[in-house]
Write a protein that holds these residues in place. Structure first.
Motif, PDB file in Angstrom:
ATOM      1  N   ALA A  32      17.191  44.729  61.574  1.00  0.00           N
ATOM      2  CA  ALA A  32      16.687  44.052  60.375  1.00  0.00           C
ATOM      3  C   ALA A  32      16.522  42.554  60.635  1.00  0.00           C
ATOM      4  N   ALA A  33      17.512  41.950  61.285  1.00  0.00           N
ATOM      5  CA  ALA A  33      17.447  40.517  61.580  1.00  0.00           C
ATOM      6  C   ALA A  33      16.283  40.212  62.519  1.00  0.00           C
ATOM      7  N   GLN A  34      16.050  41.087  63.503  1.00  0.00           N
ATOM      8  CA  GLN A  34      14.929  40.881  64.421  1.00  0.00           C
ATOM      9  C   GLN A  34      13.590  40.930  63.690  1.00  0.00           C
ATOM     10  N   GLN A  35      13.561  41.637  62.585  1.00  0.00           N
ATOM     11  CA  GLN A  35      12.332  41.724  61.788  1.00  0.00           C
ATOM     12  C   GLN A  35      12.254  40.623  60.725  1.00  0.00           C
ATOM     13  N   GLY A  36      13.233  39.689  60.765  1.00  0.00           N
ATOM     14  CA  GLY A  36      13.212  38.565  59.847  1.00  0.00           C
ATOM     15  C   GLY A  36      13.873  38.809  58.507  1.00  0.00           C
ATOM     16  N   ASP A  37      14.595  39.909  58.369  1.00  0.00           N
ATOM     17  CA  ASP A  37      15.262  40.246  57.112  1.00  0.00           C
ATOM     18  C   ASP A  37      16.533  39.401  56.947  1.00  0.00           C
ATOM     19  N   ALA A  38      16.552  38.576  55.921  1.00  0.00           N
ATOM     20  CA  ALA A  38      17.695  37.690  55.674  1.00  0.00           C
ATOM     21  C   ALA A  38      18.982  38.468  55.434  1.00  0.00           C
ATOM     22  N   SER A  39      18.912  39.631  54.830  1.00  0.00           N
ATOM     23  CA  SER A  39      20.140  40.399  54.580  1.00  0.00           C
ATOM     24  C   SER A  39      20.737  40.912  55.889  1.00  0.00           C
ATOM     25  N   GLY A  40      19.913  41.196  56.884  1.00  0.00           N
ATOM     26  CA  GLY A  40      20.419  41.597  58.197  1.00  0.00           C
ATOM     27  C   GLY A  40      21.144  40.450  58.883  1.00  0.00           C
ATOM     28  N   ILE A  41      20.561  39.269  58.780  1.00  0.00           N
ATOM     29  CA  ILE A  41      21.188  38.073  59.361  1.00  0.00           C
ATOM     30  C   ILE A  41      22.509  37.793  58.659  1.00  0.00           C
ATOM     31  N   GLU A  42      22.495  37.866  57.348  1.00  0.00           N
ATOM     32  CA  GLU A  42      23.716  37.624  56.568  1.00  0.00           C
ATOM     33  C   GLU A  42      24.812  38.638  56.920  1.00  0.00           C
ATOM     34  N   ALA A  43      24.436  39.891  57.079  1.00  0.00           N
ATOM     35  CA  ALA A  43      25.417  40.927  57.427  1.00  0.00           C
ATOM     36  C   ALA A  43      26.009  40.665  58.810  1.00  0.00           C
ATOM     37  N   LEU A  44      25.193  40.263  59.760  1.00  0.00           N
ATOM     38  CA  LEU A  44      25.701  39.924  61.096  1.00  0.00           C
ATOM     39  C   LEU A  44      26.650  38.726  61.023  1.00  0.00           C
ATOM     40  N   PHE A  45      26.266  37.755  60.220  1.00  0.00           N
ATOM     41  CA  PHE A  45      27.114  36.570  60.063  1.00  0.00           C
ATOM     42  C   PHE A  45      28.477  36.973  59.497  1.00  0.00           C
ATOM     43  N   ARG A  46      28.496  37.723  58.423  1.00  0.00           N
ATOM     44  CA  ARG A  46      29.764  38.136  57.807  1.00  0.00           C
ATOM     45  C   ARG A  46      30.617  38.947  58.769  1.00  0.00           C
ATOM     46  N   LEU A  47      29.975  39.797  59.530  1.00  0.00           N
ATOM     47  CA  LEU A  47      30.683  40.669  60.461  1.00  0.00           C
ATOM     48  C   LEU A  47      31.297  39.899  61.625  1.00  0.00           C
ATOM     49  N   HIS A  48      30.588  38.898  62.123  1.00  0.00           N
ATOM     50  CA  HIS A  48      31.011  38.234  63.363  1.00  0.00           C
ATOM     51  C   HIS A  48      31.558  36.819  63.196  1.00  0.00           C
ATOM     52  N   TRP A  49      31.414  36.229  62.025  1.00  0.00           N
ATOM     53  CA  TRP A  49      31.862  34.850  61.836  1.00  0.00           C
ATOM     54  C   TRP A  49      33.352  34.649  62.134  1.00  0.00           C
ATOM     55  N   PRO A  50      34.273  35.448  61.596  1.00  0.00           N
ATOM     56  CA  PRO A  50      35.698  35.157  61.810  1.00  0.00           C
ATOM     57  C   PRO A  50      36.089  35.063  63.285  1.00  0.00           C
ATOM     58  N   ARG A  51      35.642  36.002  64.096  1.00  0.00           N
ATOM     59  CA  ARG A  51      36.004  35.978  65.523  1.00  0.00           C
ATOM     60  C   ARG A  51      35.276  34.876  66.276  1.00  0.00           C
ATOM     61  N   ALA A  52      34.042  34.588  65.888  1.00  0.00           N
ATOM     62  CA  ALA A  52      33.301  33.516  66.548  1.00  0.00           C
ATOM     63  C   ALA A  52      33.980  32.170  66.276  1.00  0.00           C
TER      64      ALA A  52
END
Length: 165
Positions: free
Chosen positions: A10-30
């Protein structure tokens, strides 16, 4: 993992919700990885954010068959190492008495202080191995280093930690 792939697609297709989901999933460890390498909460936040933005900008290069987390961690840790090296070159001191909120869960002040005293390269491999639980082989791949170099940095870093703690 399946949902992560869907988020990446979804993020590769420019979908903001896909980017947001990746951010929420990976932010704490990053963020935690960046903080444990640089020991500066504000810098860690900037590094993790910039790394995430860089990852999103370059999603066209990302192989969806692989997990997103290790790819992001590679970017975060390399940026954190660069930032810590630049700090050393400028002669700035580390801010170890200002722990980041929830970034150091499970680590006492003595361990954090000892970790901060290590060279950034040693700090990074210890964070990746013992706090983010990557194998030495995965660390070698993430950082683009020979496995022997990773093992050597782990051994020297852990020996140094043992002496300090």
């Amino acid at each position: 993992m399946g949902s992560e792939r869907a988020h990446v697609r979804a993020a590769q297709q420019g979908d903001a919700s896909g980017i947001e989901a990746l951010f929420r999933l990976h932010w704490p460890r990053a963020y935690r990885a960046a903080f444990l390498v640089v020991h500066d909460a504000a810098a860690a936040e900037d590094i993790a954010q910039e790394a995430f933005i860089a990852a999103v900008r370059h999603l066209d290069r990302f192989d969806r068959r692989r997990p997103f987390g290790p790819w992001l961690h590679r970017i975060v840790v390399n940026r954190a190492i660069d930032w810590a090296r630049a700090r050393q070159l400028r002669g700035e001191s580390e801010l170890v008495d200002a722990p980041a909120p929830s970034a150091d869960a499970g680590l006492d002040d003595a361990v954090l202080g000892a970790l901060a005293a290590l060279p950034p390269d040693h700090r990074a491999v210890i964070v990746l191995r013992h706090l983010l639980e990557y194998t030495p082989g995965e660390i070698a791949e993430l950082l683009g280093l020979p496995r022997g170099t990773v093992n050597s940095r782990l051994r020297r870093g852990l020996d140094s930690l043992r002496e300090r703690v």
